[in-house]
Design a protein around this motif. Structure first.
Motif, short mmCIF file in Angstrom:
data_model
loop_
_atom_site.label_atom_id
_atom_site.label_comp_id
_atom_site.label_asym_id
_atom_site.label_seq_id
_atom_site.Cartn_x
_atom_site.Cartn_y
_atom_site.Cartn_z
N SER A 156 -10.31 3.13 -1.73
CA SER A 156 -10.05 1.72 -2.80
C SER A 156 -10.23 0.70 -1.80
CB SER A 156 -8.72 1.87 -3.66
OG SER A 156 -7.96 1.77 -2.66
N ALA A 157 -10.47 -0.71 -2.39
CA ALA A 157 -10.61 -1.88 -1.72
C ALA A 157 -9.11 -2.31 -1.42
CB ALA A 157 -11.26 -2.81 -2.66
N GLY A 158 -8.59 -3.65 -1.57
CA GLY A 158 -7.13 -4.05 -1.46
C GLY A 158 -6.21 -3.03 -2.02
N ALA A 159 -4.93 -3.76 -1.96
CA ALA A 159 -3.99 -3.14 -2.66
C ALA A 159 -3.84 -3.19 -3.99
CB ALA A 159 -2.63 -4.10 -2.09
N GLY A 160 -4.48 -4.28 -4.70
CA GLY A 160 -4.63 -4.11 -6.04
C GLY A 160 -5.65 -3.20 -6.41
N ASP A 185 0.66 -1.34 -0.15
CA ASP A 185 0.00 -0.06 -0.01
C ASP A 185 0.81 1.18 -0.14
OD1 ASP A 185 -1.70 -1.90 0.28
OD2 ASP A 185 -2.89 -0.87 2.02
N VAL A 186 2.10 1.24 0.71
CA VAL A 186 2.81 2.34 0.77
C VAL A 186 3.59 2.52 -0.67
CG1 VAL A 186 5.00 3.09 1.80
CG2 VAL A 186 3.40 2.19 3.31
N GLY A 187 4.01 1.49 -1.21
CA GLY A 187 4.79 1.47 -2.45
C GLY A 187 3.98 1.89 -3.70
N ILE A 188 2.71 1.66 -3.81
CA ILE A 188 1.91 1.84 -4.80
C ILE A 188 1.93 3.33 -5.54
CG2 ILE A 188 -0.53 1.64 -5.85
CD1 ILE A 188 -0.89 -0.83 -4.33
N GLY A 240 -5.61 -0.37 -5.14
CA GLY A 240 -4.94 0.85 -4.90
C GLY A 240 -4.34 1.44 -6.40
N ILE A 241 -3.92 0.44 -7.04
CA ILE A 241 -3.32 0.45 -8.41
C ILE A 241 -4.51 0.96 -9.24
CG2 ILE A 241 -2.39 -0.40 -10.34
CD1 ILE A 241 -1.03 -2.44 -8.66
N ASP A 242 -5.75 0.51 -9.32
CA ASP A 242 -6.66 1.20 -10.12
C ASP A 242 -7.04 2.53 -9.73
OD1 ASP A 242 -7.61 -1.42 -11.37
OD2 ASP A 242 -8.11 -2.24 -9.33
N LEU A 243 -7.19 2.74 -8.39
CA LEU A 243 -7.44 4.13 -7.83
C LEU A 243 -6.32 5.22 -8.49
CD1 LEU A 243 -8.85 6.18 -6.29
CD2 LEU A 243 -7.60 5.47 -4.14
N CYS A 244 -4.99 4.86 -8.35
CA CYS A 244 -3.82 5.34 -8.88
C CYS A 244 -4.03 5.87 -10.39
CB CYS A 244 -2.62 5.08 -8.60
SG CYS A 244 -2.13 5.11 -6.87
N LEU A 299 -14.21 -1.24 -6.61
CA LEU A 299 -12.76 -1.49 -6.60
C LEU A 299 -12.36 -0.11 -5.92
CD1 LEU A 299 -11.71 -3.09 -9.93
CD2 LEU A 299 -11.44 -4.19 -7.47
N PHE A 300 -13.00 0.99 -6.23
CA PHE A 300 -12.85 2.14 -5.52
C PHE A 300 -13.89 3.04 -5.75
CE2 PHE A 300 -11.28 2.58 -9.96
CZ PHE A 300 -12.06 3.96 -10.36
N VAL A 301 -13.97 4.06 -4.70
CA VAL A 301 -15.44 5.06 -4.86
C VAL A 301 -14.39 6.38 -4.86
CG1 VAL A 301 -16.72 6.06 -3.47
CG2 VAL A 301 -16.52 3.72 -3.72
#
Length: 318
Positions: free
Chosen positions: A158-162, A21-24, A164-168, A148-150
């Protein structure tokens, strides 16, 4: 935002923050030629932050980074339903929000935004293991379990770490356009088509569903967007009845098959507007929408802007 300076991204690293989560956000928004961002990792104070899973982080900045940032990411952390967010972090997040910074939580970082009162009356999501806990602890939040995200504008979750990529990638699409977001997705070896299924501004409209029942049909359709694609044609390819196909497709993606096709066509149109000099009429024909008037109608309905305005905003100058 002035073009002369980089977009400022702060990543707030709290105790027991999850490494991915930090690295994404740090990786997605890393400064390079095509990415006008500067990232600063921060904690409640500069120095060592313990992860709790065999790792620690050394952050160069304290909470003053939240005064500097345009957008603040809050990574998830372990056992958010049992741990209190440091009061200093809560106050800094509230101050950042008040001055107009956007706040984005990855996974269980939503609990930190909730503790700051920034999700009250809003839609939000978090990791599926903790959606019930979030809803129970913060009943004023409209917790969405199957997205996946809102994106609520100034506050995103966002939901899980994956996810987080979608959100970014979603944030990149809104700020720099589809082409840049797709390039970043390829660098990450991530799917560029995933979406939270919400009515987000400038979303990547084609979601990657939780199930894989119709993967082959979706891929087949994406290669034939210029051709007539009806519910019957899609169901025939999937070897099920139209009624069954429609019901299962909605359950997996949140869209009807025809809504999904339309958004896929709009996505391709967006990339053509960014990357090519084709006329609106030609792009409309290329994506299966027939006429420029038809493209303008659906573009406005889905994205809230016109093809010409979108091109002026996101077309590359090189």
């Amino acid at each position: 935002m002035p073009e002369s300076r980089l977009h400022r991204v702060a990543v707030l690293v709290l105790e027991r923050a999850l490494p991915l989560d930090v690295g994404i956000p740090a990786q997605v928004f890393a400064t390079r030629m095509d990415m006008p961002y500067e990232v600063r990792a921060c904690g409640t104070t500069p120095g060592v932050v313990t992860s709790g899973n065999g790792l620690s982080y050394v952050v160069e900045h304290g909470l003053e980074a939240l005064e500097w940032a345009d957008i603040v990411f809050v990574p998830g952390y372990r056992h958010p339903d049992r741990e209190a967010t440091p009061p200093k972090a809560v106050e800094a997040l509230q101050a950042a929000y008040e001055r107009g910074a956007r706040l984005a939580a990855i996974s269980t970082g939503a609990f930190t935004l909730a503790a700051a009162g920034l999700l009250d009356g809003r839609r939000a999501t978090t990791h599926w293991r903790y959606t019930a806990a979030l809803a129970e602890q913060y009943p004023n939040i409209q917790v969405k379990e199957n997205v996946l995200f809102v994106d609520e504008g100034s506050v995103l979750t966002s939901a899980g770490a994956g996810a987080g990529i979608d959100l970014c990638l979603h944030i990149l699409r809104a700020e720099l356009g589809v082409a840049t977001s797709n390039t970043a997705a390829r660098c990450l070896v991530a799917a560029p088509y995933r979406s939270g299924g919400q009515a987000q501004f400038v979303p990547r409209s084609v979601p990657e569903p939780a199930g894989e029942r119709f993967t082959a049909t979706r891929d087949w359709a994406l290669r034939r967007l210029a051709e007539p694609l009806t519910l019957e044609v899609l169901a025939q390819h999937a070897a099920v009845s139209p009624r069954t196909f429609s019901r299962r497709f909605v359950a997996e993606t949140g869209y009807t098959p025809m809504q999904w096709v339309m958004r896929a066509r709009i996505d391709v149109a967006r990339e053509l507007l960014e990357r090519s000099e084709h006329s609106i009429e030609q792009i409309a024909a290329d994506v299966g929408l027939g006429t420029g008037a038809n493209l303008r109608l659906h573009f406005q309905r889905i994205l809230g802007t016109t093809p010409s305005e979108y091109r002026r905003t996101f077309a590359r100058g090189d």
